[in-house]
Design a protein around this motif. Sequence first.
Motif, mmCIF file in Angstrom:
data_model
loop_
_atom_site.group_PDB
_atom_site.id
_atom_site.type_symbol
_atom_site.label_atom_id
_atom_site.label_comp_id
_atom_site.label_asym_id
_atom_site.label_seq_id
_atom_site.Cartn_x
_atom_site.Cartn_y
_atom_site.Cartn_z
ATOM 1 N N LYS A 41 162.090 80.595 84.736
ATOM 2 C CA LYS A 41 160.594 80.610 84.311
ATOM 3 C C LYS A 41 160.349 79.111 84.465
ATOM 4 N N SER A 42 158.813 78.977 84.645
ATOM 5 C CA SER A 42 158.183 77.583 84.673
ATOM 6 C C SER A 42 157.866 77.544 83.117
ATOM 7 N N MET A 43 158.580 76.686 82.388
ATOM 8 C CA MET A 43 158.341 76.283 81.231
ATOM 9 C C MET A 43 158.321 75.049 80.671
ATOM 10 N N ILE A 44 157.871 74.811 79.470
ATOM 11 C CA ILE A 44 157.674 73.588 78.767
ATOM 12 C C ILE A 44 158.439 73.765 77.219
ATOM 13 N N GLY A 45 159.445 72.979 76.960
ATOM 14 C CA GLY A 45 159.893 73.233 75.739
ATOM 15 C C GLY A 45 160.904 72.071 75.139
ATOM 16 N N VAL A 46 161.346 72.180 74.180
ATOM 17 C CA VAL A 46 162.269 71.141 73.476
ATOM 18 C C VAL A 46 163.855 71.548 73.756
ATOM 19 N N SER A 47 164.409 70.485 74.268
ATOM 20 C CA SER A 47 165.919 70.741 74.475
ATOM 21 C C SER A 47 166.683 70.103 73.200
ATOM 22 N N ASP A 48 167.650 70.611 72.446
ATOM 23 C CA ASP A 48 168.312 70.334 71.488
ATOM 24 C C ASP A 48 169.443 69.443 72.023
ATOM 25 N N LEU A 49 169.840 68.122 71.938
ATOM 26 C CA LEU A 49 170.907 67.391 72.365
ATOM 27 C C LEU A 49 172.144 67.848 71.702
ATOM 28 N N LYS A 50 172.020 68.191 70.581
ATOM 29 C CA LYS A 50 173.565 68.626 70.046
ATOM 30 C C LYS A 50 173.997 70.143 70.176
ATOM 31 N N THR A 51 172.880 70.802 70.320
ATOM 32 C CA THR A 51 173.574 72.398 70.687
ATOM 33 C C THR A 51 173.285 72.633 72.062
ATOM 34 N N GLY A 52 172.251 72.027 72.564
ATOM 35 C CA GLY A 52 171.833 72.606 74.426
ATOM 36 C C GLY A 52 170.848 73.649 74.232
ATOM 37 N N LYS A 53 170.384 73.935 73.001
ATOM 38 C CA LYS A 53 169.345 74.888 72.917
ATOM 39 C C LYS A 53 168.100 74.495 73.434
ATOM 40 N N PHE A 54 167.467 75.462 74.333
ATOM 41 C CA PHE A 54 166.033 75.073 74.641
ATOM 42 C C PHE A 54 165.098 75.984 73.834
ATOM 43 N N THR A 55 164.112 75.249 73.022
ATOM 44 C CA THR A 55 163.221 75.945 72.494
ATOM 45 C C THR A 55 161.782 76.079 73.392
ATOM 46 N N LYS A 56 161.418 77.106 73.856
ATOM 47 C CA LYS A 56 160.151 77.304 74.615
ATOM 48 C C LYS A 56 158.992 76.984 73.895
ATOM 49 N N LYS A 57 158.100 76.242 74.146
ATOM 50 C CA LYS A 57 156.753 76.053 73.726
ATOM 51 C C LYS A 57 155.504 76.458 74.613
ATOM 52 N N ILE A 58 156.007 76.306 75.924
ATOM 53 C CA ILE A 58 154.779 76.892 76.829
ATOM 54 C C ILE A 58 155.445 77.353 77.988
ATOM 55 N N GLU A 59 154.788 78.616 78.393
ATOM 56 C CA GLU A 59 155.010 79.104 79.855
ATOM 57 C C GLU A 59 154.053 79.703 80.684
ATOM 58 N N ILE A 60 154.006 79.221 81.796
ATOM 59 C CA ILE A 60 152.918 79.312 82.986
ATOM 60 C C ILE A 60 153.281 80.662 83.829
ATOM 61 N N ASP A 61 152.292 81.179 84.144
ATOM 62 C CA ASP A 61 152.606 82.178 85.155
ATOM 63 C C ASP A 61 153.135 82.045 86.504
ATOM 64 N N LYS A 62 154.538 82.406 86.550
ATOM 65 C CA LYS A 62 155.287 81.909 87.706
ATOM 66 C C LYS A 62 154.819 82.679 89.111
ATOM 67 N N SER A 63 154.076 83.723 88.852
ATOM 68 C CA SER A 63 153.501 84.445 89.935
ATOM 69 C C SER A 63 152.393 83.736 90.609
ATOM 70 N N LYS A 64 152.020 82.753 89.905
ATOM 71 C CA LYS A 64 150.776 81.954 90.318
ATOM 72 C C LYS A 64 151.307 80.473 90.244
ATOM 73 N N TYR A 65 151.885 79.928 89.649
ATOM 74 C CA TYR A 65 152.300 78.408 89.709
ATOM 75 C C TYR A 65 153.729 78.238 89.388
ATOM 76 N N PHE A 66 154.308 77.010 89.948
ATOM 77 C CA PHE A 66 155.455 76.760 89.927
ATOM 78 C C PHE A 66 155.431 75.272 89.085
ATOM 79 N N GLY A 67 155.978 75.351 88.091
ATOM 80 C CA GLY A 67 155.980 74.001 87.048
ATOM 81 C C GLY A 67 156.652 72.854 87.648
ATOM 82 N N GLU A 68 155.960 71.714 87.436
ATOM 83 C CA GLU A 68 156.630 70.573 87.912
ATOM 84 C C GLU A 68 156.772 69.462 86.751
ATOM 85 N N GLY A 69 156.439 68.526 87.169
ATOM 86 C CA GLY A 69 156.840 67.198 86.357
ATOM 87 C C GLY A 69 155.742 67.121 84.967
#
Length: 230
Positions: A41-69
Amino acid sequence: LTYTVTNTYPHDTELFTEGLLFHQGKLLESTGSPETQPSLKSMIGVSDLKTGKFTKKIEIDKSKYFGEGIAVFKNTLYQLTYTTQKGFIYDATSFKAKGTFTYTNKEGWGMTSDSNHLIMTDGTNQLTYLHPETLQPVKTLAINDEGFTVQNLNEIEFINGFLYANIWTTNYIVKIDPSTGNVVAKMDLNPIANEIRTKSPQADVLNGIAFNPENNKMYITGKLWPTIYE
């Protein structure tokens, strides 16, 4: 440019890393969604260094957009997309949408900010400086290494007056003097990339540079990598 690995942390192998940065003590990560890997998925989120868990905060429609920097300027978060010439704007604390912007670069790749501008890469040897309020291009800067153009500039980070950039499909990070556009040093990360591919064959290219001003250390990873290196 020599370096020492001072620590390693777990990283979610479902993240096709496009952007990596620290903001307010948190490691923000943006991801892309290749058509060849439909689960991504094309997302923005917070990665927890200790656990490796990624908490998604934003997701854009991947049928329309490919998330970048991504980049943060004065607590506003900016996100590029790959081929659609459109960017998204969010509040960098609440992650609420604030608007969109467009750019004329054929593609959007990496993004960072200095004290005055947003700076984006587009896969060429050119950096584009954008005004943070109008989001219009102010100037471009050609990047050269001993007289030769440096193509495929990808994820980028502004650190202590210099720009550090991944070169797509290589295991090098280049250090760029923004006053000249010249590469002044390189980091050879082949040993790390080779280690990653030995333990994780599905790992893709090196991509992702974050600098934590709290401890003065750089963090690097790659697309679908199981590890973040400090």
